[in-house]
Design an enzyme around this catalytic site. Structure first.
Site: not given
Ligand SMILES: NC(=O)c1ccc[n+]([C@@H]2O[C@H](COP(=O)([O-])OP(=O)(O)OC[C@H]3O[C@@H](n4cnc5c(N)ncnc54)[C@H](OP(=O)(O)O)[C@@H]3O)[C@@H](O)[C@H]2O)c1
Length: 230
Positions: A136, A149
């Site tokens: 990501s 995250y």
């Protein structure tokens, strides 16, 4: 048809979103595909022809079942560690992040991919296979609320880089797919209209190009591959 000459992939988290889109595409190109997710009842119709192993990637017994399913097919050309945990929604600041939630994110996003890679390395070495660890932009950008995250994806990126150094016979990539209109993205932006984000199917051609062309291992952005000629 089963044949040990048929290209074979394991994709985690293929019940919806990017994993489902990639699994569909590979199946339509003649690959054998093993998939998992915790909820799989719909996959008999959504993904006909796939080997579906229901379960949670953080569960060692489930990972053994995945490895056994792949082992039964006799080869593995592609491992896609795609299943991922975002953490609580709305995303909490680090000061407010429950450690149990952080632990769950790291178990899913870092330790499960490592464990699956370890379990499947012999077959991946045999095929000079490819490992795609889905990362990501949060791995490299300091977005408020994305600390757990994002740091898990940063750890996944580094695992990928070291795997590539240690296993030069493999092609190992940490892939940032970019924003996609999925359940995870909606959970990250609760209540927001995300209809302007691309569908996960739009990212699949970039992943296929990566698998087919095997550029030097490392971290890649799907957006940078999308326009490249194959
Ligand atoms: N969407 C975005 O904008 C975006 C942006 C950057 C990176 N990514 C990354 O892209 C990848 C795909 O994301 P997505 O948006 O397609 O997600 P998604 O739509 O939420 O789909 C995730 C899939 O993984 C499964 N899954 C989740 N936790 C699991 C677990 N513990 N064990 C087994 N399966 C599990 C889910 O099914 P069950 O819940 O039934 O298990 C689902 O099938 C992820 O690695 C994500 O971090 C996404």
């Amino acid at each position: 048809m089963t044949s040990t000459s048929q290209s074979t992939a394991l994709i985690t988290g293929a019940g919806r979103g990017l994993g489902l889109a990639l699994a569909r595409s590979l199946l339509s190109s003649g690959w054998r595909v093993v998939v998992d997710a915790r909820r799989t009842a719909h996959l008999e119709t959504a993904l006909p022809g796939a080997s579906v192993v229901p379960g949670d990637v953080t569960d060692p017994a489930h990972r053994d079942a995945l490895a056994a399913a792949v082992g039964g097919l006799g080869r593995l050309d592609l491992l896609v560690n795609n299943a991922s945990d975002l953490g609580p929604s709305p995303l909490p600041r680090l000061a407010d992040t429950p450690l149990a939630a952080a632990r769950r994110v790291y178990e899913t996003n870092v330790l499960a991919p490592l464990a699956l890679t370890q379990a499947l390395l012999p077959l991946l070495r045999d095929s000079h296979g490819t490992v795609l660890n889905i990362s990501s932009d949060a791995a490299v950008e300091a977005y408020e609320g994305w600390g757990t995250y994002g740091s898990s994806k940063a750890a996944l990126d580094q695992l990928t880089a070291v795997l590539a150094a240690e296993e030069p016979g493999l092609a190992a990539y940490a892939v940032d797919p970019g924003d996609m209109r999925t359940e995870m993205h909606q959970a990250a932006f609760p209540g927001e209209d995300i209809s302007d984000r691309p569908e996960p199917e739009a990212v699949v051609p970039a992943l296929l190009r990566l698998i087919a062309t095997r550029p030097p291992a490392g971290r890649v952005r799907a957006a940078d591959l999308a326009g490249a000629s194959s």
